[in-house]
Write an enzyme that holds these catalytic residues in place. Structure first.
Site, mmCIF file in Angstrom:
data_model
loop_
_atom_site.group_PDB
_atom_site.id
_atom_site.type_symbol
_atom_site.label_atom_id
_atom_site.label_comp_id
_atom_site.label_asym_id
_atom_site.label_seq_id
_atom_site.Cartn_x
_atom_site.Cartn_y
_atom_site.Cartn_z
ATOM 1 N N TYR A 113 0.823 -1.206 0.000
ATOM 2 C CA TYR A 113 0.000 0.000 0.000
ATOM 3 C C TYR A 113 0.862 1.263 0.000
ATOM 4 C CZ TYR A 113 -2.819 3.917 1.456
ATOM 5 O OH TYR A 113 -3.409 5.166 1.506
ATOM 6 N N HIS A 142 -3.062 17.034 -3.420
ATOM 7 C CA HIS A 142 -3.503 17.191 -2.033
ATOM 8 C C HIS A 142 -3.290 18.602 -1.489
ATOM 9 C CE1 HIS A 142 -3.947 12.937 -2.256
ATOM 10 N NE2 HIS A 142 -4.058 12.740 -0.957
ATOM 11 N N ASN A 190 1.332 12.096 4.974
ATOM 12 C CA ASN A 190 0.748 11.433 6.141
ATOM 13 C C ASN A 190 1.500 11.894 7.386
ATOM 14 O OD1 ASN A 190 -0.297 8.091 5.037
ATOM 15 N ND2 ASN A 190 -1.145 10.100 4.666
ATOM 16 N N TYR A 240 -15.665 34.306 44.252
ATOM 17 C CA TYR A 240 -15.048 33.078 43.755
ATOM 18 C C TYR A 240 -13.826 33.331 42.873
ATOM 19 C CZ TYR A 240 -18.891 29.941 45.159
ATOM 20 O OH TYR A 240 -19.792 29.185 45.864
ATOM 21 N N ARG A 288 -11.282 33.742 45.646
ATOM 22 C CA ARG A 288 -11.235 32.676 46.650
ATOM 23 C C ARG A 288 -11.040 31.295 46.029
ATOM 24 N NH1 ARG A 288 -16.210 30.810 49.563
ATOM 25 N NH2 ARG A 288 -17.141 32.668 48.640
ATOM 26 N N PHE A 328 -1.327 7.760 11.639
ATOM 27 C CA PHE A 328 -1.590 9.134 11.187
ATOM 28 C C PHE A 328 -2.870 9.697 11.777
ATOM 29 C CE2 PHE A 328 -2.892 6.308 7.487
ATOM 30 C CZ PHE A 328 -4.198 6.135 7.937
ATOM 31 N N GLU A 383 -12.101 6.350 4.710
ATOM 32 C CA GLU A 383 -11.756 7.078 5.933
ATOM 33 C C GLU A 383 -13.068 7.475 6.599
ATOM 34 O OE1 GLU A 383 -9.173 10.157 4.517
ATOM 35 O OE2 GLU A 383 -7.834 8.717 3.570
#
Length: 496
Positions: free
Chosen positions: A54, A84, A197, A279, A282, A328, A412
């Protein structure tokens, strides 16, 4: 000064030193040997294995079942980077881009990615010469890592395409190549995936944010101590014996810090008519402390991440395996970046509340911290600004890590959205810094109304340094300039 990249653990403290001191980086002999060993193994593996691997001899994502001929492997990798590079939106800050380069080289130095040595060295050269690619904030799903922003990072630095920042201006990267005598790198099998990746977009933002959060946490305690004295607050809620019955580490640390910072104050020692503080004073040990504990946890996760190999497939030469896994995936980063944003936003929320208490005409302080309110609005509107910023941070704290939109033809099918978690976390860090700057602006003003009493040597010293850049406001002035100076004061403050 040179930092040698190796397979040894890179600490957040060391990253801070590299960036702050503008150190150069170099590949150690160990890193070079690991990178070359992995590349040689992968080349040999391709010659002997007939089954598809792959991302090495196949397409990517849902195209993983399409085999690619040996003659097309280099073009496959180049096509991957070009296709990409789809970043949009605002540009990634240059300090984060530089961290992306550093962390990608650190990833390669482990020797499990299969890149050429020349490829890793090019990223080193970009880092050292401040050749910083234009990367965009939007586009990453944090799924197969940060595909989109890493493609925009690699397109100029490795392939010689696109824009970079160099010597203070944006230019076509080929101008830099001509000056440096560089040539575009011909990618070998698997290199495109190794480049794209990974979680370096998320982890670079995370590294910047955690370093900023650690700093803001310390400053929040300092400014809290100043506000406590300016408000004529009580010290008892910070006693160690009180916190030992609920001994969260961060809570104990916050209380100790405040006790240390107010030590020697005439104001803190004087008799108090009021038996309790609000608060925001404190409960500050509990709130600041919870943020500290969160920051410590997030830091441990980020440090693990930046020392991990997060591309795919993972090449294991010693085991004679090339494994397609899921390192990844950005879920570990997405969750902690959401968590970090929440923690630091709370430091901003409680800070804004202390600012409000200081302007509310309580305990002898005038309305809006000016001697003649009415004619002068004084510090009325800086609190508005703080409230607006805090509100935005609350909206940014909606978690990204619980969202998912499937991609790549449903290959995915669960993504982390860690890229969005990273960019909004960065914004929360900036927001909280601004809110703390507004608090110190108000608290230093309020302290003047306690004269002739003095605060502690530490607080008086801090205020004296602050007064070198921001003056006391007697009558109305243009406030945004003073707020901007207050932000710059915090950014320049030396913290031991």
């Amino acid at each position: 000064m040179v930092h040698y990249i190796s397979s040894e653990r890179l600490t957040l403290e060391r990253v801070n030193e590299i960036i702050t001191n503008k150190m150069t980086i170099a590949l150690s002999d160990d890193a070079i040997a690991r990178i070359e060993k992995c590349r040689n193994y992968l080349d040999n593996k391709m010659e002997t294995q007939k089954e598809p691997i792959y991302g090495v001899t196949t397409g990517f994502g849902s195209l993983c079942n399409i085999s690619i001929s040996k003659e097309q492997l280099s073009q496959l990798q180049k096509n991957l980077v070009m296709s990409h590079a789809c970043g949009v939106g605002d540009e990634v800050p240059q300090e984060v881009v530089k961290l992306m380069l550093l962390l990608k080289v650190q990833n390669f130095a482990a020797g499990y990615s299969g890149v050429q040595l020349v490829t890793a060295q090019r990223l080193v050269d970009c880092f050292n010469n401040d050749v910083l690619p234009v990367v965009y904030q939007q586009g990453s799903l944090g799924a197969s890592g940060d595909l989109c922003p890493l493609a925009n990072l690699m397109l100029p630095s490795v392939l010689g395409m696109g824009d970079v920042y160099y010597k203070g201006r944006k230019c076509d990267v080929m101008e830099v190549y001509a000056e440096k005598g560089w040539q575009p790198i011909e990618l070998h099998s698997k290199e495109g995936l190794a480049l794209l990746n990974g979680t370096q977009f998320m982890s670079a933002y995370g590294t910047w944010s955690i370093l900023k959060a650690q700093r803001l946490s310390k400053q929040a305690d300092m400014i809290l101590s100043l506000s406590l004295d300016a408000f004529d607050g009580r010290i008892e809620p910070f006693y160690e014996s009180l916190h030992m019955v609920r001994p969260h580490k961060g809570q104990l640390e916050t209380a100790k810090n405040v006790r240390t910072y107010v030590e020697g104050s005439e104001i803190i020692k004087r008799h108090k008519e009021h038996v309790q503080d609000p608060y925001s004073f404190r409960c500050a040990p509990q709130v600041h402390g919870a943020a500290k504990d969160t920051i410590a946890y997030v830091a441990s996760v980020i440090e693990t991440e930046i020392n991990s190999t997060t591309d795919n497939p993972i090449v294991l030469p010693d085991e004679d395996m090339v494994i397609s896994g899921g390192h990844f995936h950005g879920e570990p980063m997405a969750m902690v970046l959401d968590f970090l944003a929440i923690a630091v936003a709370e430091l901003g929320s409680i800070s804004e509340r202390r600012t409000y208490q200081l302007i509310d005409a309580k305990r002898g302080l005038p309305s809006f911290l000016v001697a003649k309110p009415g004619l002068n609005s004084g510090f009325m509107i800086p609190q508005y600004a703080a409230a607006s910023i805090v509100s935005q941070s609350k909206q940014l704290c909606t978690p990204c890590s619980v969202d998912s939109i499937p991609s790549s033809q449903n290959q995915e099918d669960l993504v982390s959205m860690g890229g969005n978690a990273a960019t909004k976390c960065y914004k929360v860090m900036e927001n909280t810094e601004r809110v703390l700057a507004i608090e110190i602006f108000n608290a230093a003003q309020a302290l003047e109304f306690r004269r002739p009493l003095k605060s502690s040597p530490f607080i008086e010293g801090m205020v004296a340094e602050y007064r070198k850049v921001v003056n006391f406001v007697d009558i109305d002035q243009i406030m945004y300039k003073l707020i901007h100076k207050s932000v710059k004061f915090l950014q320049d403050m030396v913290i031991e």
